[in-house]
Design an enzyme around this catalytic site. Structure first.
Site, short mmCIF file in Angstrom:
data_model
loop_
_atom_site.label_atom_id
_atom_site.label_comp_id
_atom_site.label_asym_id
_atom_site.label_seq_id
_atom_site.Cartn_x
_atom_site.Cartn_y
_atom_site.Cartn_z
N GLY A 182 38.98 54.78 32.39
CA GLY A 182 39.25 54.49 30.98
C GLY A 182 37.95 54.63 30.22
O GLY A 182 37.01 53.90 30.46
N HIS A 183 37.85 55.64 29.37
CA HIS A 183 36.63 55.87 28.61
C HIS A 183 36.90 55.61 27.14
O HIS A 183 37.83 56.18 26.58
CB HIS A 183 36.14 57.31 28.79
CG HIS A 183 35.71 57.61 30.20
ND1 HIS A 183 35.54 58.87 30.70
CD2 HIS A 183 35.42 56.78 31.23
CE1 HIS A 183 35.15 58.80 31.97
NE2 HIS A 183 35.07 57.54 32.31
N GLN A 232 34.56 56.49 37.26
CA GLN A 232 34.21 55.36 38.14
C GLN A 232 32.68 55.30 38.30
O GLN A 232 32.00 55.70 37.39
CB GLN A 232 34.92 55.46 39.49
CG GLN A 232 36.43 55.24 39.41
CD GLN A 232 37.20 56.43 38.93
OE1 GLN A 232 36.99 57.53 39.37
NE2 GLN A 232 38.11 56.22 38.00
N ASP A 279 32.87 51.59 34.59
CA ASP A 279 32.90 50.86 33.30
C ASP A 279 31.50 50.66 32.72
O ASP A 279 31.26 49.69 32.00
CB ASP A 279 33.57 49.47 33.44
CG ASP A 279 34.95 49.57 34.02
OD1 ASP A 279 35.67 50.49 33.62
OD2 ASP A 279 35.30 48.72 34.87
N LYS A 300 30.17 55.09 30.10
CA LYS A 300 29.85 56.52 30.18
C LYS A 300 30.45 57.31 29.02
O LYS A 300 29.91 58.32 28.61
CB LYS A 300 30.37 57.10 31.50
CG LYS A 300 29.65 56.55 32.73
CD LYS A 300 30.20 57.16 34.00
CE LYS A 300 31.60 56.72 34.34
NZ LYS A 300 31.78 55.28 34.61
P1 IMP Z 1 41.92 53.08 42.46
O1 IMP Z 1 40.93 54.07 42.00
O2 IMP Z 1 43.00 52.81 41.44
O3 IMP Z 1 42.48 53.42 43.80
O4 IMP Z 1 41.16 51.67 42.62
C1 IMP Z 1 40.19 51.47 43.64
C2 IMP Z 1 39.08 50.54 43.15
O5 IMP Z 1 38.33 51.21 42.13
C3 IMP Z 1 39.58 49.26 42.51
O6 IMP Z 1 38.64 48.22 42.78
C4 IMP Z 1 39.57 49.57 41.02
O7 IMP Z 1 39.46 48.40 40.23
C5 IMP Z 1 38.33 50.43 40.93
N1 IMP Z 1 38.36 51.38 39.82
C6 IMP Z 1 39.07 52.52 39.74
N2 IMP Z 1 38.82 53.16 38.59
C7 IMP Z 1 37.93 52.42 37.93
C8 IMP Z 1 37.24 52.59 36.67
O8 IMP Z 1 37.41 53.56 35.94
N3 IMP Z 1 36.37 51.59 36.35
C9 IMP Z 1 36.13 50.53 37.16
N4 IMP Z 1 36.74 50.34 38.33
C10 IMP Z 1 37.63 51.28 38.71
#
Ligand code: IMP
Length: 425
Positions: free
Chosen positions: A40-41, A225, A13, A16
């Site tokens: 989410g971009h 991420q 977040d 990017k």
């Molecule tokens: P998962 O990727 O859904 O398995 O989530 C694993 C961890 O990564 C959790 O703490 C999510 O909140 C975090 N996470 C996954 N994708 C994002 C992102 O795009 N931005 C911020 N945190 C993320």
């Protein structure tokens, strides 16, 4: 040497999407290399706001070719919805400009349901996943039981396989987790429809990426991420299941390191994290709430409030090393404009010792106390600044201090959500 890798230097977040939009201007193609619709971009173009989860952010620039690489996990139904949304906003979504790797992995409804079941079973030790099925899909990939995107070339057989995965998951959901079985009525038809729509986009993308790089066409590799959520380099198990760091671009797209000449790290001017896990500079007070409100810090994918804290240079040093960052972009500087003073963590205290290297051990990082430097705020709206010289002295001082502490040139600073609200270094 025409590859640029764009990386989140914190916990995701970082903004990017809009940096990718800037870098895409000089890129021939843009390729996502990891993760799925957990990302989410947001890209703003004039009045239009594009919320992207799977498609590379370069999609909003007509000249850019877009690639969804083999390191990704793709939910076909969500991708079709996203492409339809883009088409509705006037974006060209033809297969001539979008390629989906045949070697990415499919997220089925079974993966999403299992993600939720696993999280519930973890109870107080949950990771706080996005419940998009990311972990279970990568589990299947590693176990060699996954479903490749290439299988969508034969939509009916593909639909049968998706249905089989749901029936298999139902056994686990009912017999192990004690939950209800997922209804199977619509699943095959939905999977078949999505595969029919996506089949024309399938391609062996590592060949096309290498062909572009060989003739000097710049490829922008878009990370999802952030560094601290990387499966190998974050704090286990509070991370995602993919390779978010720069190395992930090479494996997730399939090209060699000699092509990379630029690794751009993106950091917010403060820190945020969604989900559980260690966060040394987290602010659980009024200042944290003010940053959350001013920065609209709510997840693009899940709407969850983000945890907010001060900028942490110990983390940025780590991100610099594991990614080989060549430059830094600082986003959302304007969010800090209202504060009297601003802190930066420059070291940690761990068990009575001062350290400047981030501990990799999850229990150790949970115990550290940040050592802060405090800088004066600027208390002036900076959203119309377009050059460094337009920034008030204290804002410039903050930026220069981050540059000196990280040892990285700061090539862009965002001062508002619009495309042109940026200062270039
Ligand atoms: P998962 O990727 O859904 O398995 O989530 C694993 C961890 O990564 C959790 O703490 C999510 O909140 C975090 N996470 C996954 N994708 C994002 C992102 O795009 N931005 C911020 N945190 C993320």
């Amino acid at each position: 040497m025409p590859a640029t890798i764009l990386i989140g230097a914190q916990w995701g977040d970082e903004g990017k999407g809009r940096v990718a939009d800037w870098l895409a201007r000089d890129s021939y193609a843009m390729a996502r290399y990891a993760g799925g619709d957990n990302a989410g971009h947001t890209v703003m173009v004039g009045e239009k706001q594009f919320k992207l989860h799977l498609t590379p952010s370069g999609i909003v620039q007509p000249h850019v070719r877009c690639i969804l690489g083999s390191g990704m996990v793709i939910n076909p139904t969500r991708l079709v919805q996203e492409l339809d949304m883009l088409a509705g906003q006037g974006v060209d979504i033809s297969p001539q400009r979008i390629q989906i790797s045949t070697r990415a992995h499919i997220i089925t409804p079974a993966h999403m349901e299992l993600d939720g079941a696993e999280e519930r079973a973890r109870g107080g030790e949950s990771i706080g996943t996005t419940r998009r099925g990311i972990g279970p899909a990568y589990q299947d990939k590693s176990a060699r039981t996954g479903l490749l995107t290439g299988e969508m070339a034969d939509p009916e057989t593909f639909a049968d396989k998706v249905l089989a995965s749901v029936k298999q998951a139902n056994k686990l959901l009912v017999n192990y987790y004690g939950l209800e079985a997922m209804p199977t009525d619509e699943i095959a038809a939905q999977a078949c429809n999505a595969a029919q729509r996506l089949a024309p986009y399938l391609s062996e993308t590592s060949h096309s990426i290498n062909e572009m790089l060989e003739v000097g066409q710049r490829v922008l590799c878009e990370g999802a991420q952030g560094t601290l959520l990387d499966l190998d380099h974050g704090h286990y198990p509070y991370l995602t299941s993919s390779s978010a760091v720069a190395g992930g671009a090479l494996t997730g797209l399939g090209f060699g390191p000699h092509y990379v000449d630029r690794v751009v790290g993106v950091a917010k001017a403060y820190s945020t994290r969604v989900g559980n896990g260690p966060f040394p500079t987290e602010l659980l007070d009024d200042t944290g709430d003010r940053i959350r409100t001013a920065g609209a810090e709510f997840g693009t994918t899940t709407g969850r409030p983000r945890r907010c804290g001060w900028l942490d240079v110990v983390i940025l040093h780590y991100a610099r090393r594991v990614n080989g960052l060549t430059e830094l972009v600082l986003t959302k500087l304007d969010v800090l404009s209202d504060l009297d003073e601003i802190k930066i963590a420059v070291a940690y205290e761990l068990d009575g010792r001062r350290i400047t290297q981030m501990p990799l051990d999850t229990a150790a990082i949970a115990r550290v106390q940040p050592v802060y430097e405090t800088l004066p705020g600027w208390k002036i709206d900076i959203s119309s600044a377009r050059r460094l010289a337009d920034l008030p002295q204290n804002a410039r001082r903050y930026v220069e201090h981050v540059r000196d502490l990280t040892g990285l040139p700061i090539t862009m600073i965002s001062v508002g959500p619009e495309r042109d609200q940026a200062v270039y270094g």
